[in-house]
Design an enzyme around this catalytic site. Sequence first.
Site, PDB file in Angstrom:
ATOM      1  N   LYS A 113      20.673 -14.534  43.129  1.00  0.00           N
ATOM      2  CA  LYS A 113      20.105 -13.164  43.600  1.00  0.00           C
ATOM      3  C   LYS A 113      19.263 -12.834  42.301  1.00  0.00           C
ATOM      4  O   LYS A 113      19.634 -13.165  41.377  1.00  0.00           O
ATOM      5  CB  LYS A 113      21.267 -12.052  43.629  1.00  0.00           C
ATOM      6  CG  LYS A 113      20.637 -10.686  44.359  1.00  0.00           C
ATOM      7  CD  LYS A 113      20.619 -10.985  45.924  1.00  0.00           C
ATOM      8  CE  LYS A 113      20.411  -9.683  46.509  1.00  0.00           C
ATOM      9  NZ  LYS A 113      20.436  -9.757  48.094  1.00  0.00           N
TER      10      LYS A 113
HETATM   11  P1  NAD Z   1      14.852  -1.798  52.892  1.00  0.00           P
HETATM   12  O1  NAD Z   1      14.374  -1.316  51.701  1.00  0.00           O
HETATM   13  O2  NAD Z   1      13.806  -2.203  54.001  1.00  0.00           O
HETATM   14  O3  NAD Z   1      15.549  -0.389  53.542  1.00  0.00           O
HETATM   15  C1  NAD Z   1      16.404   0.750  52.944  1.00  0.00           C
HETATM   16  C2  NAD Z   1      16.720   1.770  53.891  1.00  0.00           C
HETATM   17  O4  NAD Z   1      17.807   2.499  53.238  1.00  0.00           O
HETATM   18  C3  NAD Z   1      15.529   2.762  53.931  1.00  0.00           C
HETATM   19  O5  NAD Z   1      15.526   3.325  55.211  1.00  0.00           O
HETATM   20  C4  NAD Z   1      15.745   3.683  52.801  1.00  0.00           C
HETATM   21  O6  NAD Z   1      15.072   4.980  53.056  1.00  0.00           O
HETATM   22  C5  NAD Z   1      17.383   3.751  52.881  1.00  0.00           C
HETATM   23  N1  NAD Z   1      17.992   4.099  51.628  1.00  0.00           N
HETATM   24  C6  NAD Z   1      17.716   4.002  50.642  1.00  0.00           C
HETATM   25  N2  NAD Z   1      18.653   4.483  49.678  1.00  0.00           N
HETATM   26  C7  NAD Z   1      19.191   5.590  50.377  1.00  0.00           C
HETATM   27  C8  NAD Z   1      20.347   6.436  50.261  1.00  0.00           C
HETATM   28  N3  NAD Z   1      20.851   6.732  49.176  1.00  0.00           N
HETATM   29  N4  NAD Z   1      20.959   7.169  51.164  1.00  0.00           N
HETATM   30  C9  NAD Z   1      20.399   6.862  52.728  1.00  0.00           C
HETATM   31  N5  NAD Z   1      19.590   5.919  52.960  1.00  0.00           N
HETATM   32  C10 NAD Z   1      18.753   5.483  51.665  1.00  0.00           C
HETATM   33  O7  NAD Z   1      16.169  -2.594  52.634  1.00  0.00           O
HETATM   34  P2  NAD Z   1      16.865  -3.507  53.860  1.00  0.00           P
HETATM   35  O8  NAD Z   1      16.137  -4.753  53.581  1.00  0.00           O
HETATM   36  O9  NAD Z   1      16.868  -2.780  55.000  1.00  0.00           O
HETATM   37  O10 NAD Z   1      18.235  -3.825  53.000  1.00  0.00           O
HETATM   38  C11 NAD Z   1      19.216  -2.805  53.409  1.00  0.00           C
HETATM   39  C12 NAD Z   1      20.555  -3.562  52.888  1.00  0.00           C
HETATM   40  O11 NAD Z   1      20.890  -4.520  53.645  1.00  0.00           O
HETATM   41  C13 NAD Z   1      20.579  -3.657  51.245  1.00  0.00           C
HETATM   42  O12 NAD Z   1      21.936  -3.827  50.863  1.00  0.00           O
HETATM   43  C14 NAD Z   1      20.512  -5.007  51.429  1.00  0.00           C
HETATM   44  O13 NAD Z   1      20.906  -5.887  50.275  1.00  0.00           O
HETATM   45  C15 NAD Z   1      21.142  -5.767  52.648  1.00  0.00           C
HETATM   46  N6  NAD Z   1      20.684  -6.854  53.254  1.00  0.00           N
HETATM   47  C16 NAD Z   1      19.266  -6.991  53.561  1.00  0.00           C
HETATM   48  C17 NAD Z   1      18.875  -8.288  54.250  1.00  0.00           C
HETATM   49  C18 NAD Z   1      17.492  -8.538  54.690  1.00  0.00           C
HETATM   50  O14 NAD Z   1      17.293  -9.473  55.303  1.00  0.00           O
HETATM   51  N7  NAD Z   1      16.628  -7.504  54.357  1.00  0.00           N
HETATM   52  C19 NAD Z   1      19.865  -9.309  54.350  1.00  0.00           C
HETATM   53  C20 NAD Z   1      21.120  -9.082  53.974  1.00  0.00           C
HETATM   54  C21 NAD Z   1      21.476  -7.781  53.383  1.00  0.00           C
END
Ligand code: NAD
Length: 420
Positions: A113
């Site tokens: 990571k």
């Molecule tokens: P992103 O940045 O696209 O979206 C994050 C979302 O969460 C946004 O809508 C943001 O406004 C919201 N958010 C942020 N802080 C917040 C809070 N305190 N309260 C409520 N909402 C809040 O990110 P993503 O890619 O969707 O990733 C989200 C999660 O999924 C992370 O934990 C990431 O590590 C995990 N993840 C992502 C992927 C991927 O392919 N993108 C894969 C596996 C895991």
Amino acid sequence: METSTERLECCCTDNQATFLGHAFDRLGLNGAQRQLLLHSFREICVQIPLETDGPSGRLRTFTGYRVQHNHARGPFKGGLRYHPSVQLEEIRALAQLMTWKTALVDIPFGGAKGGITVDPSGLQRHELETLTKRFTQKMAPVLGEHQDIPAPDVNTNAQHMAWIFEEYSKLCGHRPAVVTGKPIELGGSLGREEATGHGVAEIAVRAARDHGLDISSARVVIQGFGNVGSHAARRLTEIGARVIAVSDVYGGVLCESGLDVPNATAHVEQTGRLEGLEGTEPMSNDELLALPCEILIPAALEAAIHCGNVDDVHARLVVEAANMPVTHMADAHLQDAGVTIVPDLLANAGGVTVSYFEWVQNIQQFPWTRDSVLARLDDRLSRAYDSVRSAAQANEISMRTAAYEQAVQRTLHAIELRGY
Ligand code: NAD
């Protein structure tokens, strides 16, 4: 023999230490084996100077990280996060989680990571490009299609991957497989953008069925409406579920009869937030987590459900779309209350699985159709789900412990086969 989870805390967060400790104890691992599995292979921290625009025109220095946890099963693999809260301990825990995730879904990668401690909303596009390319220059010696392959994570997307691809290729020649999650035009895979959310939805449906819940009448609540949350919401409504509430960092919106997800996505594209979505009631993130529902999907950041708010959760199933969204104390509390948790390393493994497919397509120089990508994804995820679910049932343990146990066993076996 070390059995206490306390000793693990120097290597990863308390939550992961506790979850892993249960699996290590069940597998009867000795102290040396635990150390071998817990310590990172390599941890790199770089300084990235950047002359920013604006009235001050000042020189700023950012810190970038890459933690490579384990590569016994294949090249290091893991996302790159841009967030002001990024720090080494968090990146280390997330790198380790990637090792268990790739092992659980049985793809030939290890875990890594990275991240930069930065608020990207405070930088202009060309500044982000320079920052990303300088980070790549400094990390280039440890990256590579057979060495370490970054991907998008919070606040990074296909554009950032394109910048990394460009910078790395300048130094090492044309290497599209050095990153995944690229734009389609540069070798990205069809289906990659929606893969994590799609997988979350498919797993949620499987878990709902196993718990006797009818998906067409199940109420679903999703915290986070970014890449993962929005695609999970879209796929769940396509399957027939009723997504009654979603939220972003500014707050949530509720519609008891079921949200129009494409409309919500269009509203966010236009306004940058969910607030003000027609036909919905506004609510805070705390209120959203407390809504009575069958399926709760935390899809934002870590530790969203903790001992301070776990009493308010009224869901039958929690499907962890985010990484580490439930603390170990909240996890124990939910289990005692009879709530099933589908753990992150299983629920959100769709992203890294399609990243693997992208890497394969790049190496073979042969792109697949979207249908083929999603069919292969569903197949891998259902096999992992079935295996975790039956181990959990047979051994009367949580799905999390069953998932960690399988992942740890596979990783340790690979280490032992290769020799130390
Ligand atoms: P992103 O940045 O696209 O979206 C994050 C979302 O969460 C946004 O809508 C943001 O406004 C919201 N958010 C942020 N802080 C917040 C809070 N305190 N309260 C409520 N909402 C809040 O990110 P993503 O890619 O969707 O990733 C989200 C999660 O999924 C992370 O934990 C990431 O590590 C995990 N993840 C992502 C992927 C991927 O392919 N993108 C894969 C596996 C895991």
